[in-house]
Design a protein around this motif. Structure first.
Motif, PDB file in Angstrom:
ATOM      1  N   ASP A   1       7.859 -18.880   8.457  1.00 26.27           N
ATOM      2  CA  ASP A   1       7.854 -19.565   9.751  1.00 26.27           C
ATOM      3  C   ASP A   1       6.645 -19.222  10.626  1.00 26.27           C
ATOM      4  OD1 ASP A   1      11.349 -18.872   9.709  1.00 26.27           O
ATOM      5  OD2 ASP A   1      10.360 -20.764   9.192  1.00 26.27           O
ATOM      6  N   ILE A   2       6.029 -18.046  10.383  1.00 26.33           N
ATOM      7  CA  ILE A   2       4.937 -17.603  11.265  1.00 26.33           C
ATOM      8  C   ILE A   2       3.759 -17.083  10.445  1.00 26.33           C
ATOM      9  CG2 ILE A   2       6.403 -17.108  13.269  1.00 26.33           C
ATOM     10  CD1 ILE A   2       6.213 -14.102  12.422  1.00 26.33           C
ATOM     11  N   ALA A   3       3.266 -17.861   9.497  1.00 32.51           N
ATOM     12  CA  ALA A   3       2.233 -17.395   8.562  1.00 32.51           C
ATOM     13  C   ALA A   3       0.829 -17.335   9.163  1.00 32.51           C
ATOM     14  CB  ALA A   3       2.225 -18.288   7.330  1.00 32.51           C
ATOM     15  N   GLU A   4       0.587 -18.025  10.261  1.00 32.77           N
ATOM     16  CA  GLU A   4      -0.771 -18.091  10.799  1.00 32.77           C
ATOM     17  C   GLU A   4      -1.291 -16.716  11.192  1.00 32.77           C
ATOM     18  OE1 GLU A   4      -1.266 -21.059  13.795  1.00 32.77           O
ATOM     19  OE2 GLU A   4      -3.302 -20.417  14.306  1.00 32.77           O
ATOM     20  N   GLY A   5      -2.504 -16.387  10.712  1.00 36.17           N
ATOM     21  CA  GLY A   5      -3.111 -15.101  11.026  1.00 36.17           C
ATOM     22  C   GLY A   5      -2.777 -14.012  10.013  1.00 36.17           C
ATOM     23  N   TYR A   6      -2.030 -14.390   8.968  1.00 36.10           N
ATOM     24  CA  TYR A   6      -1.637 -13.441   7.922  1.00 36.10           C
ATOM     25  C   TYR A   6      -2.044 -13.991   6.561  1.00 36.10           C
ATOM     26  CZ  TYR A   6       1.509 -11.671  11.564  1.00 36.10           C
ATOM     27  OH  TYR A   6       2.035 -11.165  12.727  1.00 36.10           O
ATOM     28  N   SER A   7      -2.232 -13.088   5.592  1.00 31.61           N
ATOM     29  CA  SER A   7      -2.428 -13.512   4.204  1.00 31.61           C
ATOM     30  C   SER A   7      -1.748 -12.508   3.287  1.00 31.61           C
ATOM     31  CB  SER A   7      -3.913 -13.629   3.855  1.00 31.61           C
ATOM     32  OG  SER A   7      -4.541 -12.365   3.905  1.00 31.61           O
ATOM     33  N   VAL A   8      -1.395 -12.972   2.086  1.00 31.23           N
ATOM     34  CA  VAL A   8      -0.716 -12.115   1.110  1.00 31.23           C
ATOM     35  C   VAL A   8      -1.299 -12.372  -0.275  1.00 31.23           C
ATOM     36  CG1 VAL A   8       1.478 -11.947   2.361  1.00 31.23           C
ATOM     37  CG2 VAL A   8       1.090 -13.833   0.742  1.00 31.23           C
ATOM     38  N   SER A   9      -0.940 -11.504  -1.204  1.00 32.02           N
ATOM     39  CA  SER A   9      -1.238 -11.716  -2.613  1.00 32.02           C
ATOM     40  C   SER A   9      -0.083 -11.162  -3.427  1.00 32.02           C
ATOM     41  CB  SER A   9      -2.551 -11.042  -3.016  1.00 32.02           C
ATOM     42  OG  SER A   9      -2.460  -9.639  -2.851  1.00 32.02           O
ATOM     43  N   ARG A  10       0.073 -11.677  -4.642  1.00 30.87           N
ATOM     44  CA  ARG A  10       1.129 -11.162  -5.539  1.00 30.87           C
ATOM     45  C   ARG A  10       0.536 -11.115  -6.957  1.00 30.87           C
ATOM     46  NH1 ARG A  10       7.009 -11.673  -6.022  1.00 30.87           N
ATOM     47  NH2 ARG A  10       7.599  -9.781  -7.146  1.00 30.87           N
ATOM     48  N   GLU A  11      -0.367 -10.176  -7.137  1.00 23.58           N
ATOM     49  CA  GLU A  11      -1.047 -10.033  -8.433  1.00 23.58           C
ATOM     50  C   GLU A  11      -0.195  -9.288  -9.445  1.00 23.58           C
ATOM     51  OE1 GLU A  11      -4.837  -8.306  -7.621  1.00 23.58           O
ATOM     52  OE2 GLU A  11      -5.514 -10.002  -6.416  1.00 23.58           O
ATOM     53  N   LYS A  12       0.714  -8.456  -8.949  1.00 25.71           N
ATOM     54  CA  LYS A  12       1.629  -7.720  -9.817  1.00 25.71           C
ATOM     55  C   LYS A  12       3.042  -7.902  -9.292  1.00 25.71           C
ATOM     56  CE  LYS A  12      -0.294  -3.811  -8.961  1.00 25.71           C
ATOM     57  NZ  LYS A  12      -0.598  -2.354  -8.994  1.00 25.71           N
ATOM     58  N   LYS A  13       4.023  -7.844 -10.164  1.00 26.27           N
ATOM     59  CA  LYS A  13       5.412  -8.057  -9.751  1.00 26.27           C
ATOM     60  C   LYS A  13       5.862  -7.003  -8.749  1.00 26.27           C
ATOM     61  CE  LYS A  13       9.986  -8.988 -11.664  1.00 26.27           C
ATOM     62  NZ  LYS A  13      10.789  -9.123 -12.890  1.00 26.27           N
ATOM     63  N   GLU A  14       5.343  -5.800  -8.890  1.00 29.95           N
ATOM     64  CA  GLU A  14       5.842  -4.722  -8.049  1.00 29.95           C
ATOM     65  C   GLU A  14       5.139  -4.591  -6.705  1.00 29.95           C
ATOM     66  OE1 GLU A  14       4.634  -4.499 -11.106  1.00 29.95           O
ATOM     67  OE2 GLU A  14       3.144  -2.892 -11.295  1.00 29.95           O
TER      68      GLU A  14
END
Lengths: 110, 112
Positions: free
Chosen positions: B59-72
């Motif tokens: 709902d509030i993604a603006e200004g944030y970033s993520v990654s999921r290169e590994k399951k853990e």
């Protein structure tokens, strides 16, 4: 967006008293979750409810999944000092989205 | 929960700086989430990921970033575009998407 109305917002009780709080919505939920959060920590899952009318206990805690599927209740019996904290309800709606209430802050007077 | 580790516990950000919050889990759960908590407020979903190399805006993604290169691992970067970053950030996991969530112990982010 969809909201859960959690009440009361805060409550002050004497040690040993029973506590009741609830969560209501105008929408139907398929799962209800109750969490407790201590200051500066993450919420801890207390009870999960999956069926309308379900009544589940965890020690002194009892929670119920409302028969209309639009509400849930949490009761704490014989409160003790470590019950202090914020209690959150969360519901899983028909779009498979989890919605959180804003919490009930429990204070216990000495 | 013992299976989820968030670090650091406290983080300070300077103006214009990007900072990254860590979330690691050893429970082999598929789904991971980031929530933001402001005082007196409920939890607001920032991003979530159901599988490796895939994630969705909350709902509030603006200004944030993520990654999921590994399951853990599911790190969250608070970018300089996030103008009001001071908050308590919570990582959560679930066995499958939107089942009961288990939370980490949180990271308090403050602005210097």
């Amino acid at each position: 967006g969809q909201q859960l109305n959690q009440s009361p917002q805060s409550m002050f009780i004497q040690e040993g008293e029973d506590v009741s709080m609830n969560c209501t919505s105008s929408s139907i939920f398929n799962t209800w979750l109750w969490y407790k959060q201590d200051p500066g920590e993450g919420p801890v899952l207390l009870i999960a409810l999956y069926k309308a009318g379900e009544l589940t206990s965890n020690g002194r805690l009892t929670a119920q999944f409302g028969i209309t599927r639009k509400d849930s209740f949490l009761n704490i019996s014989a409160s003790i000092p470590s019950d202090v904290g914020i209690y959150f309800c969360a519901g899983l709606n028909r779009d498979d989205k989890i919605i959180f209430g804003k919490g009930t802050r429990l204070h216990i007077l000495p | 929960d013992g299976g989820i580790t968030q670090s650091p516990k406290y983080l300070f950000r300077k103006e214009g700086q990007n900072v990254t919050l860590s979330c690691e889990q050893n429970l082999n759960h598929d789904a991971m989430y980031w929530y933001r908590q402001d005082p007196g407020q409920g939890l607001r979903l920032i991003y979530y990921s159901q599988i490796v190399n895939d994630f969705q805006k909350g709902d509030i993604a603006e200004g944030y970033s993520v990654s999921r290169e590994k399951k853990e691992s599911f790190p969250l970067t608070v970018t300089s575009a996030q103008k009001n970053p001071t908050a308590f950030y919570l990582c959560a996991i679930s066995e499958v998407l939107n089942e009961k969530l288990f939370f980490g112990s949180g990271t308090q982010l403050s602005v210097l």
